[in-house]
Design a protein around this motif. Structure first.
Motif, mmCIF file in Angstrom:
data_model
loop_
_atom_site.group_PDB
_atom_site.id
_atom_site.type_symbol
_atom_site.label_atom_id
_atom_site.label_comp_id
_atom_site.label_asym_id
_atom_site.label_seq_id
_atom_site.Cartn_x
_atom_site.Cartn_y
_atom_site.Cartn_z
ATOM 1 N N ILE A 184 -10.054 19.452 -18.302
ATOM 2 C CA ILE A 184 -8.571 19.424 -18.354
ATOM 3 C C ILE A 184 -8.076 18.319 -18.627
ATOM 4 N N GLY A 185 -8.690 17.143 -18.031
ATOM 5 C CA GLY A 185 -8.106 15.944 -18.223
ATOM 6 C C GLY A 185 -8.468 15.493 -19.561
ATOM 7 N N ALA A 186 -9.525 15.525 -19.720
ATOM 8 C CA ALA A 186 -9.992 15.232 -21.213
ATOM 9 C C ALA A 186 -9.215 15.904 -22.176
ATOM 10 N N GLY A 187 -8.952 17.016 -22.223
ATOM 11 C CA GLY A 187 -8.140 17.842 -23.124
ATOM 12 C C GLY A 187 -6.788 17.315 -23.223
ATOM 13 N N VAL A 188 -6.059 16.856 -21.982
ATOM 14 C CA VAL A 188 -4.748 16.172 -22.115
ATOM 15 C C VAL A 188 -4.928 14.959 -22.707
ATOM 16 N N LEU A 191 3.062 9.073 -23.273
ATOM 17 C CA LEU A 191 2.777 8.222 -22.076
ATOM 18 C C LEU A 191 2.140 8.788 -20.807
ATOM 19 N N ILE A 192 3.174 9.633 -20.308
ATOM 20 C CA ILE A 192 2.916 10.578 -19.139
ATOM 21 C C ILE A 192 1.612 11.462 -19.411
ATOM 22 N N LEU A 193 1.543 11.904 -20.492
ATOM 23 C CA LEU A 193 0.217 12.820 -20.688
ATOM 24 C C LEU A 193 -1.029 11.789 -20.701
ATOM 25 N N ARG A 194 -1.004 10.829 -21.238
ATOM 26 C CA ARG A 194 -2.025 9.835 -21.376
ATOM 27 C C ARG A 194 -2.362 9.516 -19.914
ATOM 28 N N VAL A 195 -1.229 9.037 -19.167
ATOM 29 C CA VAL A 195 -1.567 8.981 -17.600
ATOM 30 C C VAL A 195 -2.308 9.974 -16.943
ATOM 31 N N ILE A 196 -1.755 11.194 -17.284
ATOM 32 C CA ILE A 196 -2.129 12.322 -16.280
ATOM 33 C C ILE A 196 -3.646 12.526 -16.854
ATOM 34 N N GLY A 197 -4.124 12.600 -18.120
ATOM 35 C CA GLY A 197 -5.293 12.490 -18.477
ATOM 36 C C GLY A 197 -6.462 11.707 -18.107
ATOM 37 N N LEU A 198 -5.888 10.262 -18.263
ATOM 38 C CA LEU A 198 -6.760 9.059 -17.603
ATOM 39 C C LEU A 198 -7.011 9.417 -16.110
ATOM 40 N N ARG A 229 0.812 -1.322 -0.063
ATOM 41 C CA ARG A 229 -0.027 0.016 0.111
ATOM 42 C C ARG A 229 0.890 1.280 -0.086
ATOM 43 N N ALA A 230 1.916 1.021 1.001
ATOM 44 C CA ALA A 230 2.833 2.241 0.745
ATOM 45 C C ALA A 230 3.604 2.887 -0.664
ATOM 46 N N VAL A 231 3.751 1.508 -1.103
ATOM 47 C CA VAL A 231 4.524 2.025 -2.591
ATOM 48 C C VAL A 231 3.438 2.537 -3.738
ATOM 49 N N VAL A 232 2.155 1.694 -3.619
ATOM 50 C CA VAL A 232 1.333 2.263 -4.509
ATOM 51 C C VAL A 232 0.868 3.734 -4.207
ATOM 52 N N HIS A 233 0.782 4.046 -2.951
ATOM 53 C CA HIS A 233 0.379 5.401 -2.407
ATOM 54 C C HIS A 233 1.385 6.326 -3.223
ATOM 55 N N ALA A 234 2.630 6.134 -2.734
ATOM 56 C CA ALA A 234 3.793 6.712 -3.088
ATOM 57 C C ALA A 234 3.843 7.267 -4.556
ATOM 58 N N SER A 235 3.615 5.954 -5.289
ATOM 59 C CA SER A 235 3.664 6.305 -6.852
ATOM 60 C C SER A 235 2.415 7.006 -7.483
ATOM 61 N N LEU A 236 1.353 7.000 -6.618
ATOM 62 C CA LEU A 236 0.040 7.869 -7.252
ATOM 63 C C LEU A 236 0.008 9.290 -6.603
ATOM 64 N N LEU A 237 1.016 9.546 -5.653
ATOM 65 C CA LEU A 237 1.012 10.856 -5.043
ATOM 66 C C LEU A 237 1.046 12.089 -6.061
ATOM 67 N N PRO A 238 2.082 11.976 -7.120
ATOM 68 C CA PRO A 238 1.979 13.171 -8.115
ATOM 69 C C PRO A 238 0.914 13.210 -9.070
ATOM 70 N N LEU A 239 0.037 12.103 -9.326
ATOM 71 C CA LEU A 239 -0.940 12.286 -10.017
ATOM 72 C C LEU A 239 -2.193 12.742 -8.962
ATOM 73 N N LYS A 240 -2.407 12.596 -8.012
ATOM 74 C CA LYS A 240 -3.276 12.990 -6.931
ATOM 75 C C LYS A 240 -2.834 14.691 -7.038
ATOM 76 N N PHE A 241 -1.876 14.924 -6.614
ATOM 77 C CA PHE A 241 -1.312 16.328 -6.547
ATOM 78 C C PHE A 241 -1.850 17.338 -7.866
ATOM 79 N N ALA A 274 5.850 19.802 -26.157
ATOM 80 C CA ALA A 274 5.160 21.102 -25.568
ATOM 81 C C ALA A 274 4.041 21.110 -24.670
ATOM 82 N N ILE A 275 3.075 20.267 -24.805
ATOM 83 C CA ILE A 275 2.020 20.282 -23.891
ATOM 84 C C ILE A 275 2.530 19.699 -22.236
ATOM 85 N N LEU A 276 3.484 18.797 -22.157
ATOM 86 C CA LEU A 276 3.736 18.401 -21.081
ATOM 87 C C LEU A 276 4.590 19.427 -20.185
ATOM 88 N N GLY A 277 5.528 20.038 -21.143
ATOM 89 C CA GLY A 277 6.264 21.322 -20.472
ATOM 90 C C GLY A 277 5.570 22.614 -20.173
#
Length: 236
Positions: free
Chosen positions: A96-100, A159-166, A29-41, A112-115
């Protein structure tokens, strides 16, 4: 001065499910929670940014902007449309998520979008952030996104943008359900809207929930179209 508060994000359901099924639940749980924190932020940032942008768009101003390590945040605004600013939080984050996601699936401007998202976070930091937690979150996340856009390959940026959007698409309806329907007593955007405009927390939350599902369905139909770069089957 109107105050708009985003209650903590409760999108740790995957972590809870894994914790219940793993051999080492606490560690997993700690590993999963830590990995998801940036997305939650990022989801919380998009929520608060939507409040701020709507306040500005309707003639108001932003006094301060904050996100915290409990995956919550708040925006202090002056003036503007109270109804539209309160409504903008969940739905704005969803759009915003849909647009990304659609930009990642239909364009080759991933770097450009990620930056740009990173630059936007740093701009908000400079203009509106006043507390240490938000400075750390916006500063580190914004800098990481800019670095990723500069040094990672195009495919990795895509891939990063897809993860952020989803992530935003998935978290928003869950948050709406959890914050405004399952626990309607929370001090959510929907409850403030009900108290100041009329209706009930569950009515506003239910309406936003249905709209979020409609946006997700539309986004997926567009994302899986012929002009998308996402291919689920054999190419012809």
């Amino acid at each position: 001065m109107p105050r708009f508060i985003a209650v903590p994000t409760h999108a740790d359901l995957p972590a809870r499910a894994l914790a219940a099924s793993g051999d080492h639940p606490d560690r997993l749980r700690a590993v999963v929670h830590a990995s998801l924190l940036p997305l939650k932020f990022l989801v919380v940032f998009f929520h608060e940014l939507s409040h701020a942008l709507m306040a500005i768009a309707t003639g108001g101003s932003v006094e301060s902007f904050s996100v915290n390590f409990q995956q919550g945040g708040e925006v202090w605004t002056r003036g503007g449309s109270r109804f539209l600013t309160l409504t903008a939080g969940y739905l704005g984050s969803l759009l915003i998520g849909a647009g990304v996601l659609l930009a990642a699936l239909h364009s080759r401007m991933d770097r450009a979008i990620l930056g740009g998202i990173g630059v936007l976070m740093l701009a908000v930091l400079v203009l509106y952030v006043r507390d240490l937690a938000a400075i750390v979150i916006c500063g580190l996340t914004g800098a990481a996104l800019i670095a990723a856009s500069r040094y990672l390959r195009e495919g990795a940026c895509d891939l990063i943008l897809r993860v952020i959007g989803l992530s935003s698409l998935i978290y928003v309806p869950y948050d709406i359900w959890d914050d405004t329907i399952r626990r309607a007593d929370l001090g959510s955007d929907a409850r403030m809207l009900a108290e100041e405009i009329g209706g009930t927390t569950m009515i506003w939350g239910g309406l936003w929930f249905l709209l979020s599902l409609a946006v997700i369905a539309w986004c997926l139909s567009r994302g899986l179209g012929r002009d998308s770069n996402l291919h689920l089957g054999p190419r012809r």
